[in-house]
Design a protein around this motif. Structure first.
Motif, short mmCIF file in Angstrom:
data_model
loop_
_atom_site.label_atom_id
_atom_site.label_comp_id
_atom_site.label_asym_id
_atom_site.label_seq_id
_atom_site.Cartn_x
_atom_site.Cartn_y
_atom_site.Cartn_z
N LYS A 163 20.92 -34.30 43.61
CA LYS A 163 21.44 -35.60 43.18
C LYS A 163 20.53 -36.13 42.09
CE LYS A 163 23.82 -36.56 47.39
NZ LYS A 163 23.73 -37.09 48.75
N LEU A 164 21.13 -36.55 41.00
CA LEU A 164 20.35 -36.86 39.80
C LEU A 164 20.66 -38.25 39.27
CD1 LEU A 164 18.49 -35.42 37.63
CD2 LEU A 164 20.60 -34.87 36.42
N ASN A 165 19.62 -38.92 38.80
CA ASN A 165 19.81 -40.23 38.16
C ASN A 165 18.70 -40.44 37.15
OD1 ASN A 165 21.02 -42.72 37.73
ND2 ASN A 165 19.90 -43.74 39.37
N SER A 166 18.85 -41.47 36.33
CA SER A 166 17.74 -41.90 35.48
C SER A 166 17.51 -43.37 35.75
CB SER A 166 18.06 -41.69 33.99
OG SER A 166 17.02 -42.28 33.23
N PHE A 268 15.41 -37.77 41.22
CA PHE A 268 16.34 -36.82 41.85
C PHE A 268 16.00 -36.57 43.30
CE2 PHE A 268 13.83 -32.97 42.38
CZ PHE A 268 12.75 -33.20 41.53
N GLU A 269 16.98 -36.08 44.04
CA GLU A 269 16.75 -35.66 45.42
C GLU A 269 17.56 -34.40 45.67
OE1 GLU A 269 15.65 -39.87 47.61
OE2 GLU A 269 17.60 -38.99 48.08
N ILE A 270 17.11 -33.60 46.61
CA ILE A 270 17.96 -32.51 47.10
C ILE A 270 18.28 -32.84 48.55
CG2 ILE A 270 18.12 -30.05 47.65
CD1 ILE A 270 16.57 -29.39 45.18
N THR A 271 19.58 -32.90 48.85
CA THR A 271 20.00 -33.29 50.20
C THR A 271 20.73 -32.13 50.87
OG1 THR A 271 22.07 -34.18 49.35
CG2 THR A 271 20.25 -35.74 49.57
N SER A 272 20.81 -32.23 52.20
CA SER A 272 21.47 -31.18 52.97
C SER A 272 22.43 -31.81 53.97
CB SER A 272 20.43 -30.36 53.73
OG SER A 272 21.04 -29.67 54.79
N GLY A 273 23.62 -31.25 54.06
CA GLY A 273 24.60 -31.71 55.04
C GLY A 273 24.20 -31.29 56.45
N ALA A 274 23.25 -30.35 56.56
CA ALA A 274 22.86 -29.85 57.89
C ALA A 274 21.87 -30.80 58.57
CB ALA A 274 22.23 -28.46 57.77
N ALA A 280 17.58 -36.16 53.05
CA ALA A 280 16.86 -35.69 51.85
C ALA A 280 15.83 -34.63 52.24
CB ALA A 280 16.16 -36.86 51.16
N VAL A 281 16.04 -33.43 51.74
CA VAL A 281 15.06 -32.37 51.96
C VAL A 281 13.83 -32.67 51.12
CG1 VAL A 281 14.65 -29.91 51.64
CG2 VAL A 281 16.87 -30.69 52.43
N GLY A 282 14.04 -33.29 49.99
CA GLY A 282 12.92 -33.66 49.13
C GLY A 282 13.41 -34.43 47.93
N GLY A 283 12.46 -34.92 47.14
CA GLY A 283 12.85 -35.67 45.96
C GLY A 283 11.67 -35.82 45.02
N ALA A 306 8.78 -31.98 48.89
CA ALA A 306 9.80 -31.71 49.91
C ALA A 306 9.18 -31.87 51.29
CB ALA A 306 10.34 -30.29 49.75
N GLY A 307 9.98 -32.30 52.23
CA GLY A 307 9.53 -32.40 53.62
C GLY A 307 9.64 -31.02 54.26
N VAL A 308 8.50 -30.51 54.70
CA VAL A 308 8.46 -29.15 55.24
C VAL A 308 9.28 -29.03 56.53
CG1 VAL A 308 6.88 -27.49 56.31
CG2 VAL A 308 6.32 -28.53 54.10
N GLU A 309 9.17 -30.05 57.41
CA GLU A 309 9.94 -29.99 58.66
C GLU A 309 11.43 -29.95 58.35
OE1 GLU A 309 7.37 -31.93 58.12
OE2 GLU A 309 5.96 -31.24 59.66
N ARG A 310 11.83 -30.72 57.33
CA ARG A 310 13.27 -30.73 56.99
C ARG A 310 13.70 -29.40 56.39
NH1 ARG A 310 14.11 -36.94 54.83
NH2 ARG A 310 12.84 -37.86 56.48
N LEU A 311 12.85 -28.80 55.55
CA LEU A 311 13.17 -27.47 55.01
C LEU A 311 13.35 -26.47 56.16
CD1 LEU A 311 10.72 -27.08 51.98
CD2 LEU A 311 13.21 -27.04 51.85
#
Ligand code: HAM
Length: 427
Positions: A163-166, A268-274, A280-283, A306-311
């Motif tokens: 997910k991206l923004n400025s 930006f963030e990388i998210t997961s539906g799981a 947010a896995v990280g940002g 990134a959050g390691v536990e979430r990864l």
């Protein structure tokens, strides 16, 4: 069992096999990061409190309610680090890294935030991240996002979204926040208490509000990306173009402002539906003003964490499972006292060849020792009793197939080495 002590609320113990997954993730991250020229950086786990309040921002949740802050014996205020960026910037300046030419760093370590624990949210958690200094161009934003994405790919994670923004620069953000305030004039009574403070002190933060009624009210507000100045708009177009060039798919998320105040331009963030609510896995993003704010020369920078536990949670749900901890290990089942010295020598020779082994010199018969080797899911059982010692052979059992063979003791290490690709592979 009724143990006398329990771990503090919101903390985790990493026990096997999870502890191994953690280490493997660190190794994999180090390998991916090195492809981008990132070098390891270690900073202290506590810093002076000011470092975080001045960079992350007084009005953020992290600073206003989540920091583990305590006075030391001389009354100095210290804080357990809630994130890694502020420390990286401090070290970059304090250790004169700007003059060394080293400008890309990665870290992996524990962070601390006093939050309400829930799935994917703990009070001590690991973050892995990178920080790239001294490059203002949109290629370095795209490289940082790509690097995070490639790490997720290397882990075999699925169902992720970039997910991206400025969030623009100080100038375009100033105009935007003035417009926000104008739009919400007279509606201050309708928003949550925290947003009323935010509207006064840091209006952009309202976009990060989690209260449903507020979210509804903010839905039709103008978008920050539509108010970017010419230079910020061109930079954002550059980041987007570069991501397309690198083959990293993304979606635009105009309301993404992140939970820390130091960002400029890319967020930006990388998210997961799981994952559940904490998706947010990280940002990360760009923070072009922070180095200067800490007393350095104007130095642009961009990074992510990134959050390691979430990864690991996403890996558990979507990726192929990791091999068992002792998958490549030879279990030496030594039977009787006479074989002890020879077994110890064998263990030494196996380890010298960078293969791993567990040596069982304890009491008990073959049945008990084979059971232990199977329970640990070792690759091989090496059975050494009086008969084997006298004949100069050792029985080698492949624990996956159950196949057993007699191998000359002198040739054992070569035999195992030749089958490195098979169960006894450790590196
Ligand atoms: P952040 O978004 O605050 O960014 O944290 C990054 C990631 O750390 C989150 O997406 C999440 O996966 C994980 N995380 C945060 N809090 C917790 C928690 N309580 N429990 C478990 N995981 C958590 C930063 O920290 C910035 N320093 C990122 C950055 C680096 N920006 C530029 N460079």
């Amino acid at each position: 069992m009724n143990p006398k002590f329990q771990a503090p609320r919101g903390t985790l113990d990493y026990t096997p096999p999870g502890s191994l997954a953690l280490r493997r993730l660190q190794e994999l991250a180090a390998e991916v990061f090195s492809r981008y020229g990132f070098l390891p950086l270690e900073t202290p786990i506590f810093e002076s409190t000011d470092l975080f309040t001045r960079s992350i921002g007084e009005e953020t949740d992290i600073v206003s309610k989540e920091m583990y802050t305590f006075p030391d014996k001389k009354g100095r205020s210290l804080t357990l680090r809630p994130e890694g960026t502020a420390s990286a910037v401090r070290a970059y300046l304090e250790r004169g890294l700007e003059d060394t030419g080293f400008s890309r760093f990665w870290y992996f370590g524990p962070m601390f935030r006093y939050e309400r624990p829930q799935a994917g949210r703990t009070r001590q958690f690991f973050q892995l991240g990178v920080e790239a200094f001294a490059d203002a161009g949109p290629a370095s934003d795209a490289e940082v996002i790509e690097c995070f994405w490639r790490l997720c790919e290397a882990l075999g994670l699925e169902g992720l979204q970039v997910k991206l923004n400025s969030v623009g620069c100080a100038a375009c953000r100033g105009a935007y926040t003035a417009a926000l305030k104008e739009r919400l004039r007279g509606r201050e009574g309708d928003v949550c208490e925290q947003c009323r403070t935010r509207l006064e002190k840091n209006p952009l933060r309202i976009l990060d509000c989690k209260v449903a009624a507020d979210q509804e009210l903010y839905r039709d507000l103008p978008k920050l990306v539509d108010s970017l100045c010419e230079a910020c708009a061109a930079h954002f177009a550059g980041v987007r173009g570069n991501l397309e060039l690198l083959g990293v798919a993304y979606v635009l998320e105009p309301r993404l402002v992140r939970g820390l105040d130091y960002y400029t331009r890319t967020a930006f963030e990388i998210t997961s539906g799981a994952l559940g609510a904490q998706d947010a896995v990280g940002g990360g993003g760009r923070y072009d003003l922070l180095v200067e704010q800490f007393g350095g020369r104007p130095t642009p920078a961009v990074g992510f964490a990134a959050g390691v536990e979430r990864l690991l949670m996403v890996a558990e749900k979507t990726a192929a499972s990791l091999p068992a901890p002792y998958a490549g290990t030879a279990y030496i089942a030594a039977l009787g006292e006479r074989v002890g010295r020879r077994a110890l020598e064998l263990a030494r020779d196996i380890r010298t060849e960078k293969l791993s082994c567990l040596l069982d010199l304890g009491p008990g018969g073959l049945g008990k020792k084979l059971k232990a080797a199977s329970r640990l899911a070792c690759g091989w059982a090496l059975i050494l009793g009086d008969a084997e010692l006298d004949s100069g052979n050792i029985a080698v059992k492949d624990l996956a197939s159950g196949e057993q063979k007699l191998v000359p003791l002198e040739g054992l290490v070569t035999y195992l080495k030749e089958r490195r690709g098979h169960p006894c592979r450790t590196s």
